[in-house]
Scaffold this motif. Structure first.
Motif, PDB file in Angstrom:
ATOM      1  N   GLU A 150      33.742  41.233  34.861  1.00  0.00           N
ATOM      2  CA  GLU A 150      32.934  41.712  35.977  1.00  0.00           C
ATOM      3  C   GLU A 150      31.511  42.077  35.528  1.00  0.00           C
ATOM      4  O   GLU A 150      30.606  42.212  36.359  1.00  0.00           O
ATOM      5  CB  GLU A 150      33.593  42.921  36.634  1.00  0.00           C
TER       6      GLU A 150
ATOM      7  N   TRP B  55      29.803  40.126  33.332  1.00  0.00           N
ATOM      8  CA  TRP B  55      29.102  38.917  32.904  1.00  0.00           C
ATOM      9  C   TRP B  55      27.973  38.577  33.878  1.00  0.00           C
ATOM     10  O   TRP B  55      28.207  38.518  35.092  1.00  0.00           O
ATOM     11  CB  TRP B  55      30.047  37.729  32.845  1.00  0.00           C
TER      12      TRP B  55
ATOM     13  N   GLY C 149      28.604  35.721  36.305  1.00  0.00           N
ATOM     14  CA  GLY C 149      29.981  35.299  36.120  1.00  0.00           C
ATOM     15  C   GLY C 149      30.195  34.255  35.041  1.00  0.00           C
ATOM     16  O   GLY C 149      31.220  33.568  35.045  1.00  0.00           O
ATOM     17  N   ARG C 150      29.245  34.129  34.128  1.00  0.00           N
ATOM     18  CA  ARG C 150      29.340  33.122  33.082  1.00  0.00           C
ATOM     19  C   ARG C 150      29.299  33.770  31.707  1.00  0.00           C
ATOM     20  O   ARG C 150      28.638  34.793  31.502  1.00  0.00           O
ATOM     21  CB  ARG C 150      28.186  32.125  33.170  1.00  0.00           C
TER      22      ARG C 150
ATOM     23  N   ALA D 205      38.394  30.523  38.601  1.00  0.00           N
ATOM     24  CA  ALA D 205      37.978  30.748  37.222  1.00  0.00           C
ATOM     25  C   ALA D 205      38.325  29.512  36.406  1.00  0.00           C
ATOM     26  O   ALA D 205      39.311  28.824  36.674  1.00  0.00           O
ATOM     27  CB  ALA D 205      38.665  31.978  36.632  1.00  0.00           C
TER      28      ALA D 205
ATOM     29  N   GLN E  51      28.810  29.563  40.759  1.00  0.00           N
ATOM     30  CA  GLN E  51      27.875  30.641  41.073  1.00  0.00           C
ATOM     31  C   GLN E  51      27.824  30.902  42.574  1.00  0.00           C
ATOM     32  O   GLN E  51      27.822  32.060  43.015  1.00  0.00           O
ATOM     33  CB  GLN E  51      26.483  30.281  40.549  1.00  0.00           C
TER      34      GLN E  51
ATOM     35  N   ARG F 208      34.217  32.584  38.093  1.00  0.00           N
ATOM     36  CA  ARG F 208      33.856  32.916  36.705  1.00  0.00           C
ATOM     37  C   ARG F 208      34.144  31.723  35.806  1.00  0.00           C
ATOM     38  O   ARG F 208      35.135  31.008  35.984  1.00  0.00           O
ATOM     39  CB  ARG F 208      34.615  34.154  36.234  1.00  0.00           C
TER      40      ARG F 208
END
Length: 224
Positions: A37, A39, A42-43, A88, A115, A120
């Motif tokens: 959470e 990142w 999300g990467r 994910a 994105q 993620r």
């Protein structure tokens, strides 16, 4: 649990969290992957040398987050919607994406969809994105802007723990004193640890000998 794309293994290899040994070499990576959470966008790119435990740690993350696991060289644009729908994804050996323009376009497409949908994505690599050899400018900019976390070369504790695990995976019994003896004499690399244990297994079987310090010394000389 979501289905994962994986490679077949010839040996039983324990890949659960309980089989991952935490040391100063990988503690930051473990902490970072435990908090997706945090990142940015999300990467995350997990960077480390060959055999450092990237695949193991990524498999743990994928299992706990129901993520698909896919080698970069197998990625194509048609896969992106399904990967995004899963929420994910783990892309292993990310630098292989540079082998084709189609692969680069596929990763660019997947990145943008993830994105947009709040998914993620974890990528693994031995080197940072600037060294991957990509040619697609938009993908280069996005990968170089992605947060990274590193697994550093192993310390004594981690190297010893991995040796124990590798012997156990092959169901090999060795004298307890052999592990510290090997740690002080072998190259400080988890990839070397894998080759060493494999070579010891082969030689012990071929010569019908127990794995002892003498046999280990012979195998170390042959590896050198």
């Amino acid at each position: 649990m979501a289905e994962q794309l994986t490679f077949p293994l010839h040996l039983r290899s324990a890949q659960g969290r309980e089989d991952f040994f935490i040391s100063p070499a990988n503690a930051l990576a473990v902490t970072t992957l435990d908090s997706p959470e945090t990142w940015p966008l999300g990467r995350m790119i997990l960077i480390g040398p060959e055999g450092a435990g990237k695949t193991h740690l990524a498999a743990i993350w994928a299992d706990e987050h129901e993520a698909a696991i896919l080698p970069a060289h197998a990625l194509n644009e048609e896969m992106a919607p399904a990967l995004v729908a899963q929420g994910a994804a783990v892309i292993e050996d990310a630098p292989a994406i540079a082998e084709s323009e189609a692969g680069q376009r596929a990763l660019f497409h997947l990145h943008n969809l993830m994105q947009a949908e709040g998914g993620r994505m974890l990528l693994t690599a031995q080197t940072p994105p600037r060294d991957w050899g990509m040619s697609l400018p938009d993908l280069i900019s996005r990968m170089e802007a992605t947060a990274t976390v590193r697994i550093t070369p192993p310390d004594d504790a981690l190297l010893a723990a991995v040796l124990v695990k590798l012997f156990a995976d092959r169901q090999l019994t060795v004298p307890p004193t052999l592990i510290p003896w090997l740690v002080t004499r072998m190259d400080r690399s988890l990839a070397t640890a894998r080759r060493l244990v494999a070579a010891l297994d082969r030689q012990a079987l071929a010569q019908r000998r127990a794995i002892t310090q003498r046999l280990a010394a012979e195998v170390l000389d042959s590896l050198d």
